[in-house]
Design a protein around this motif. Structure first.
Motif, PDB file in Angstrom:
ATOM      1  N   ASP A 158       0.836  -1.210   0.000  1.00 46.52           N
ATOM      2  CA  ASP A 158       0.000   0.000   0.000  1.00 46.52           C
ATOM      3  C   ASP A 158       0.866   1.253   0.000  1.00 46.52           C
ATOM      4  N   LEU A 159       1.935   1.232   0.777  1.00 46.28           N
ATOM      5  CA  LEU A 159       2.842   2.376   0.832  1.00 46.28           C
ATOM      6  C   LEU A 159       3.419   2.677  -0.548  1.00 46.28           C
ATOM      7  N   VAL A 160       3.932   1.638  -1.210  1.00 51.83           N
ATOM      8  CA  VAL A 160       4.517   1.818  -2.541  1.00 51.83           C
ATOM      9  C   VAL A 160       3.443   2.226  -3.545  1.00 51.83           C
ATOM     10  N   GLN A 161       2.288   1.595  -3.467  1.00 47.27           N
ATOM     11  CA  GLN A 161       1.196   1.873  -4.392  1.00 47.27           C
ATOM     12  C   GLN A 161       0.732   3.323  -4.293  1.00 47.27           C
ATOM     13  N   ASN A 162       0.749   3.869  -3.090  1.00 43.96           N
ATOM     14  CA  ASN A 162       0.186   5.196  -2.855  1.00 43.96           C
ATOM     15  C   ASN A 162       1.179   6.336  -3.046  1.00 43.96           C
ATOM     16  N   ILE A 163       2.416   6.018  -3.367  1.00 46.96           N
ATOM     17  CA  ILE A 163       3.420   7.062  -3.632  1.00 46.96           C
ATOM     18  C   ILE A 163       3.851   6.919  -5.086  1.00 46.96           C
ATOM     19  N   PRO A 164       3.205   7.642  -5.999  1.00 46.33           N
ATOM     20  CA  PRO A 164       3.447   7.471  -7.433  1.00 46.33           C
ATOM     21  C   PRO A 164       4.914   7.560  -7.833  1.00 46.33           C
ATOM     22  N   VAL A 165       5.641   8.491  -7.233  1.00 43.17           N
ATOM     23  CA  VAL A 165       7.060   8.640  -7.595  1.00 43.17           C
ATOM     24  C   VAL A 165       7.827   7.386  -7.207  1.00 43.17           C
ATOM     25  N   LEU A 166       7.590   6.917  -5.987  1.00 42.40           N
ATOM     26  CA  LEU A 166       8.270   5.713  -5.518  1.00 42.40           C
ATOM     27  C   LEU A 166       7.896   4.517  -6.382  1.00 42.40           C
ATOM     28  N   ASN A 167       6.628   4.359  -6.649  1.00 43.30           N
ATOM     29  CA  ASN A 167       6.156   3.253  -7.477  1.00 43.30           C
ATOM     30  C   ASN A 167       6.760   3.306  -8.871  1.00 43.30           C
ATOM     31  N   GLY A 168       6.835   4.523  -9.432  1.00 43.52           N
ATOM     32  CA  GLY A 168       7.377   4.677 -10.776  1.00 43.52           C
ATOM     33  C   GLY A 168       8.848   4.356 -10.866  1.00 43.52           C
ATOM     34  N   VAL A 169       9.628   4.870  -9.920  1.00 46.23           N
ATOM     35  CA  VAL A 169      11.078   4.644  -9.928  1.00 46.23           C
ATOM     36  C   VAL A 169      11.393   3.166  -9.707  1.00 46.23           C
ATOM     37  N   LEU A 170      10.735   2.573  -8.723  1.00 43.99           N
ATOM     38  CA  LEU A 170      10.975   1.158  -8.443  1.00 43.99           C
ATOM     39  C   LEU A 170      10.580   0.283  -9.629  1.00 43.99           C
ATOM     40  N   ALA A 171       9.488   0.644 -10.288  1.00 40.42           N
ATOM     41  CA  ALA A 171       9.031  -0.150 -11.429  1.00 40.42           C
ATOM     42  C   ALA A 171      10.077  -0.176 -12.529  1.00 40.42           C
ATOM     43  N   VAL A 172      10.672   0.973 -12.810  1.00 42.39           N
ATOM     44  CA  VAL A 172      11.697   1.053 -13.855  1.00 42.39           C
ATOM     45  C   VAL A 172      12.899   0.198 -13.489  1.00 42.39           C
ATOM     46  N   VAL A 173      13.358   0.334 -12.255  1.00 37.79           N
ATOM     47  CA  VAL A 173      14.553  -0.398 -11.808  1.00 37.79           C
ATOM     48  C   VAL A 173      14.291  -1.896 -11.774  1.00 37.79           C
ATOM     49  N   MET A 174      13.186  -2.280 -11.191  1.00 35.80           N
ATOM     50  CA  MET A 174      12.909  -3.706 -11.026  1.00 35.80           C
ATOM     51  C   MET A 174      12.642  -4.394 -12.363  1.00 35.80           C
ATOM     52  N   ASP A 175      11.858  -3.746 -13.221  1.00 35.34           N
ATOM     53  CA  ASP A 175      11.544  -4.361 -14.513  1.00 35.34           C
ATOM     54  C   ASP A 175      12.740  -4.381 -15.451  1.00 35.34           C
ATOM     55  N   ALA A 176      13.613  -3.362 -15.338  1.00 39.06           N
ATOM     56  CA  ALA A 176      14.743  -3.258 -16.263  1.00 39.06           C
ATOM     57  C   ALA A 176      15.995  -3.968 -15.771  1.00 39.06           C
ATOM     58  N   VAL A 177      16.090  -4.168 -14.470  1.00 35.24           N
ATOM     59  CA  VAL A 177      17.327  -4.730 -13.907  1.00 35.24           C
ATOM     60  C   VAL A 177      17.088  -6.043 -13.159  1.00 35.24           C
ATOM     61  N   MET A 178      16.223  -6.002 -12.151  1.00 33.62           N
ATOM     62  CA  MET A 178      16.105  -7.142 -11.256  1.00 33.62           C
ATOM     63  C   MET A 178      15.571  -8.390 -11.952  1.00 33.62           C
ATOM     64  N   PRO A 180      15.481  -9.128 -15.237  1.00 33.94           N
ATOM     65  CA  PRO A 180      16.439  -9.687 -16.199  1.00 33.94           C
ATOM     66  C   PRO A 180      17.578 -10.463 -15.543  1.00 33.94           C
ATOM     67  N   VAL A 181      18.037 -10.018 -14.377  1.00 33.06           N
ATOM     68  CA  VAL A 181      19.099 -10.732 -13.668  1.00 33.06           C
ATOM     69  C   VAL A 181      18.605 -12.113 -13.241  1.00 33.06           C
ATOM     70  N   ILE A 182      17.388 -12.166 -12.676  1.00 37.56           N
ATOM     71  CA  ILE A 182      16.823 -13.450 -12.258  1.00 37.56           C
ATOM     72  C   ILE A 182      16.601 -14.338 -13.472  1.00 37.56           C
ATOM     73  N   ASN A 183      16.071 -13.751 -14.547  1.00 35.37           N
ATOM     74  CA  ASN A 183      15.847 -14.523 -15.771  1.00 35.37           C
ATOM     75  C   ASN A 183      17.140 -15.139 -16.286  1.00 35.37           C
ATOM     76  N   PHE A 184      18.216 -14.350 -16.282  1.00 36.96           N
ATOM     77  CA  PHE A 184      19.497 -14.864 -16.761  1.00 36.96           C
ATOM     78  C   PHE A 184      19.994 -16.009 -15.884  1.00 36.96           C
ATOM     79  N   ALA A 185      19.916 -15.809 -14.574  1.00 38.35           N
ATOM     80  CA  ALA A 185      20.469 -16.785 -13.642  1.00 38.35           C
ATOM     81  C   ALA A 185      19.704 -18.104 -13.627  1.00 38.35           C
ATOM     82  N   GLN A 186      18.430 -18.082 -14.035  1.00 41.76           N
ATOM     83  CA  GLN A 186      17.672 -19.341 -14.041  1.00 41.76           C
ATOM     84  C   GLN A 186      17.245 -19.740 -15.456  1.00 41.76           C
ATOM     85  N   GLN A 187      17.872 -19.125 -16.455  1.00 43.65           N
ATOM     86  CA  GLN A 187      17.611 -19.452 -17.867  1.00 43.65           C
ATOM     87  C   GLN A 187      16.129 -19.373 -18.197  1.00 43.65           C
ATOM     88  N   SER A 188      15.555 -18.210 -17.988  1.00 46.61           N
ATOM     89  CA  SER A 188      14.152 -18.004 -18.315  1.00 46.61           C
ATOM     90  C   SER A 188      14.005 -16.687 -19.072  1.00 46.61           C
TER      91      SER A 188
END
Length: 323
Positions: A158-178, A180-188
């Motif tokens: 709820d905290l992340v959902q209700n803070i648009p800036v936080l949600n937006g920044v985290l979304a970019v980082v997680m979708d673009a970095v985190m 892909p790293v997991i996908n690479f490490a488990q071949q997915s």
């Protein structure tokens, strides 16, 4: 909050996972194996399918040097003659998207084993994901067991959902970095949608999902739900500790639980009340959110129960129930 072996766990395992080429990684659903069979204590009638939570995986790296999400759990079950599988679904996605991915793997397990149903065990965000299968294909599900499931959401979401800036920044980082790293490490090559993942654990998202998929959910807050519904058995358990071992790096993410949850019993990321589904096995284990899946690397409180043994005992419980 959400089935997460979060950044600390990923940092712990990242170098291990990347050290291997994708051909050495675990791709798709992963079957538990063991060269030694001790007994048939965990031999359930139907195969067990484990469902990881947010930021989850089945294995990073190889079978020899990699790290399993359900650390040491599946090999132990195999030693006691369980037929068990670890699913591989999107680390960051809505419950419905993850659920459809899981449904494909459940159908694969049924085809492999020749059994008509499976027992689902989901951790954190994996709890609602398992419930999705029970809702759309109840004929394929013998039981759903939720471990610290985000069945009633998380205030962190709820905290992340209700803070648009936080949600937006985290979304970019997680979708673009985190992811892909997991996908690479488990071949997915799994899709990623951080914002959809967070929404599904926020109160608006949880309310919408639970209205569509109520099986096993309590009628009154923080009570047991029905132990049987639509021919499916429902179970849950959780931890309620935050700092369990000062040597365990996951403490960084769970130590603030008393503040984040305003004094409600919690495991650092999910409250005891949110974890409730069906029959409560126990709701006061001296574990934090990561101890529940025996992470990081089996570190836990000195006198805390062994999570591996708890999963083994639950498999025996399912066996005795004819599941």
């Amino acid at each position: 909050m959400n089935g997460k072996l979060k950044i600390t766990l990923l940092c712990t395992t990242l170098f291990t996972g990347i050290a291997f080429t994708p051909s050495h990684a675990a791709q798709g659903i992963q079957k538990a194996t063991s060269t030694v069979i001790s007994d048939n204590y965990a031999e359930t009638k139907y195969p067990i399918v484990f469902v990881h939570g947010m930021f989850g995986f089945n294995r990073l790296g190889s079978a020899v040097f990699g790290l399993d999400y359900w650390y040491q759990v599946l090999p132990d079950l195999a030693r006691h003659k369980a037929t068990a599988f670890a699913s591989q679904i999107s680390p960051l996605e809505s419950i419905e998207v993850r659920g459809e991915q899981l449904l494909t793997q459940v159908e694969e397990v049924i085809a492999i084993t020749g059994k008509p149903k499976v027992n689902l065990i989901g951790h954190s965000h994996g709890g609602p994901t398992a419930r999705y299968i029970a809702g759309v294909r109840p004929d394929l599900v013998a039981s759903v067991s939720s471990v610290a499931g985000t069945n009633d959401g998380s205030p962190v979401a709820d905290l992340v959902q209700n803070i648009p800036v936080l949600n937006g920044v985290l979304a970019v980082v997680m979708d673009a970095v985190m992811t892909p790293v997991i996908n690479f490490a488990q071949q997915s090559n799994l899709p990623s949608n951080f914002q959809a993942s967070i929404y599904s654990m926020s109160q608006p998202g949880v309310k919408k999902f639970n209205a569509k998929f109520p099986l096993g959910m309590p009628i009154a807050k923080c009570t047991d739900g029905p132990s049987q519904a639509n021919g499916i058995a429902f179970y849950s358990w959780t931890g309620v500790s935050n700092t369990t071992n000062l040597l365990d790096p996951d403490t960084i993410f769970t130590a603030m639980g008393p503040i984040a949850f305003s004094g409600q019993p919690n495991d650092g990321l999910v409250s005891k009340c949110s974890s409730k589904l069906g029959k409560t096995i126990r709701d006061d284990y001296k574990w934090n959110h990561f101890d529940e899946v025996n992470q990081v690397l089996g570190l836990k409180g000195f006198l805390a129960p062994d999570p591996v043994a708890v999963y083994r005992q639950h498999a025996n419980r399912l066996k005795r129930q004819g599941l």
